[in-house]
Design an enzyme around this catalytic site. Structure first.
Site, PDB file in Angstrom:
ATOM      1  N   LYS A  12       0.885  -1.167   0.000  1.00  0.00           N
ATOM      2  CA  LYS A  12       0.000   0.000   0.000  1.00  0.00           C
ATOM      3  C   LYS A  12       0.922   1.216   0.000  1.00  0.00           C
ATOM      4  O   LYS A  12       1.310   1.722   1.060  1.00  0.00           O
ATOM      5  CB  LYS A  12      -0.923  -0.041   1.228  1.00  0.00           C
ATOM      6  CG  LYS A  12      -2.028   1.005   1.190  1.00  0.00           C
ATOM      7  CD  LYS A  12      -3.045   0.731   2.280  1.00  0.00           C
ATOM      8  CE  LYS A  12      -3.968   1.929   2.510  1.00  0.00           C
ATOM      9  NZ  LYS A  12      -4.851   2.244   1.402  1.00  0.00           N
TER      10      LYS A  12
HETATM   11  N1  PMP Z   1      -7.870  -1.536  -2.647  1.00  0.00           N
HETATM   12  C1  PMP Z   1      -7.285  -0.334  -2.561  1.00  0.00           C
HETATM   13  C2  PMP Z   1      -6.610   0.226  -3.757  1.00  0.00           C
HETATM   14  C3  PMP Z   1      -7.314   0.389  -1.354  1.00  0.00           C
HETATM   15  O1  PMP Z   1      -6.754   1.590  -1.267  1.00  0.00           O
HETATM   16  C4  PMP Z   1      -7.993  -0.159  -0.247  1.00  0.00           C
HETATM   17  C5  PMP Z   1      -8.053   0.610   1.045  1.00  0.00           C
HETATM   18  N2  PMP Z   1      -6.922   0.360   1.844  1.00  0.00           N
HETATM   19  C6  PMP Z   1      -8.588  -1.420  -0.376  1.00  0.00           C
HETATM   20  C7  PMP Z   1      -8.502  -2.075  -1.598  1.00  0.00           C
HETATM   21  C8  PMP Z   1      -9.290  -2.067   0.778  1.00  0.00           C
HETATM   22  O2  PMP Z   1      -8.364  -2.471   1.754  1.00  0.00           O
HETATM   23  P1  PMP Z   1      -8.744  -2.501   3.299  1.00  0.00           P
HETATM   24  O3  PMP Z   1      -9.975  -3.307   3.427  1.00  0.00           O
HETATM   25  O4  PMP Z   1      -7.580  -3.135   3.950  1.00  0.00           O
HETATM   26  O5  PMP Z   1      -8.938  -1.101   3.730  1.00  0.00           O
END
Ligand code: PMP
Length: 305
Positions: A158
Site C-alpha cells: 500500500k
Molecule cells: N484496494 C485499494 C486500492 C485500497 O486503497 C484499499 C483501502 N486500503 C482497499 C482495496 C481495501 O483495503 P482494506 O480493506 O484493507 O482497507
C-alpha cells in the site's frame, strides 16, 4: 485539514496538529516512495476499539519491506502509537492514518542517506461514500485507466505512489457523474475500485477477483470470513465485465468504504438496481462485528482504553 486542534504522533512523540509539518524537500513528496495504512476505530459497546489493528500494521510493515524501507519502530510500537493517537485526541470512532515516508535528508533518486519517518494521525470520519448510499448503493463506471500490473509496481504494497492511478480513475469517474471507478487489470479482468475491493453475487455464490493487481484488503478478508461462517460459498476468480453486468448483486469493501452496495455499473442496473439481500446480510454482520455486537473474533477489536 491542517488547521485544527489535536495531536499527531511523529517519530515517537506527539506534536500539536498545526505543527505536524515536513520540509518541502521531503523525498516521498517528490517520488512517491512511501507506505501507509487506513485503519478504523469504532465506538463499540465496550468503548472505542480499533478494528484489526495488528493486521493493518503487519501490512504496513510488509509494504515497507517490499519497497525496501527500513522501519525504525517495531510493530508493537506502531500499534501502541495508533491506540495512543485515538486516546490522545479523545476520539470515540476514528479513521487512523499511519504513514512511513522518507525525509529531506537527501534529494534525487540516488539519495543514500534517507531516513524513514513515521507518523500516525487520527480523525473522525463518517461513511466514505455517503450515509444514504450504504442503503441505496452507488453508481460506478469502468475506468479508462488500467490497474497496476504486478511487474510494473508491487501491488501487495500500500504505497503512496500507487494512488496516482487511483486518483486518475476516481477523478474521471466523478467528473462523469459516477460515485466510484471500477478498474480492470491489464488483461481486462476486474481488479478493484480506486480504494476498495470488489465482489459480486451470482446465484447465491459470492465471487471476488484473485489477488493479483488488487490490494489484499483487510476488510475483504474479514467479509470473506464472515460470509463463509454464515454459510455462503466464496470463490476467488477472474471476473469479466459482462459477469458484473449480469450479477445479482455487487459491492465494495474497504476500511473507508466498509461494505458499500453497488446499484449500477456502466449505466446498467445490477440485479434489481438496489442493495441486494446478500449484501445487506454481509453489511449487518460486518457492522455487528466492528461495533462489538458479536462474540466471534474478539481478537479483531483492540480496545483503546
Ligand atoms: N484496494 C485499494 C486500492 C485500497 O486503497 C484499499 C483501502 N486500503 C482497499 C482495496 C481495501 O483495503 P482494506 O480493506 O484493507 O482497507
Amino acid at each position: 485539514m491542517a488547521d485544527r486542534d489535536g495531536v499527531i504522533w511523529m517519530d515517537g512523540e506527539f506534536v500539536p496538529w498545526r505543527e505536524a509539518k515536513v520540509h518541502v524537500l521531503t523525498h516521498t513528496l517528490h517520488y512517491g516512495l512511501g507506505v501507509f495504512e487506513g485503519v478504523r476505530a469504532y465506538n463499540t459497546i465496550s468503548g472505542p476499539a480499533i478494528f484489526r489493528l495488528r493486521e493493518h500494521t503487519r501490512r504496513l510493515f510488509g509494504s515497507a519491506k517490499i519497497l525496501g524501507m527500513h522501519m525504525p519502530f517495531s510493530q508493537d510500537e506502531i500499534n501502541q502509537a495508533c491506540i495512543d493517537c485515538v486516546r490522545e485526541n479523545a476520539l470515540k470512532s476514528a479513521y487512523i492514518r499511519p504513514m512511513c515516508y522518507y525525509g529531506a535528508e537527501g534529494m534525487g533518486l540516488r539519495a543514500e542517506n534517507l531516513r524513514t519517518h513515521v507518523s500516525v494521525s487520527a480523525w473522525e470520519w463518517g461513511a466514505y461514500l455517503g450515509e444514504e448510499n450504504m442503503q441505496r448503493g452507488i453508481r460506478i463506471r469502468t475506468s479508462s485507466y488500467t490497474r497496476h500490473h504486478v511487474n510494473v509496481t508491487m501491488c501487495r504494497a500500500k504505497a503512496n505512489g500507487h494512488y496516482i492511478n487511483s486518483m486518475l480513475a476516481l477523478q474521471e469517474a466523478v467528473a462523469c457523474g459516477y460515485d466510484e471507478a471500477l478498474l480492470l487489470d491489464v488483461d481486462g479482468f476486474v481488479a478493484e475500485g480506486s480504494g476498495e475491493n470488489f465482489f459480486i453475487v451470482y446465484d447465491g455464490i459470492i465471487f471476488t477477483p484473485e489477488l493479483a493487481s488488487a490490494l489484499a484488503g483487510v476488510t475483504r478478508d474479514a467479509v470473506i470470513t464472515l460470509a463463509q461462517e454464515a454459510g455462503y460459498e466464496v470463490r476467488e476468480k477472474r471476473i469479466t465485465r459482462d459477469e458484473v453486468y449480469t450479477a445479482d448483486e455487487a459491492f465494495f469493501t474497504g476500511t473507508a468504504a466498509e461494505v458499500t452496495p453497488i446499484r449500477e455499473v456502466d449505466n446498467r442496473e445490477i440485479g434489481v438496481g438496489r442493495r441486494g439481500p446478500v449484501t445487506e446480510h454481509l453489511q449487518r454482520l460486518f457492522f455487528d462485528q466492528v461495533e462489538g455486537r458479536r462474540d466471534a473474533h474478539p481478537q479483531w477489536l483492540v480496545a483503546v482504553h
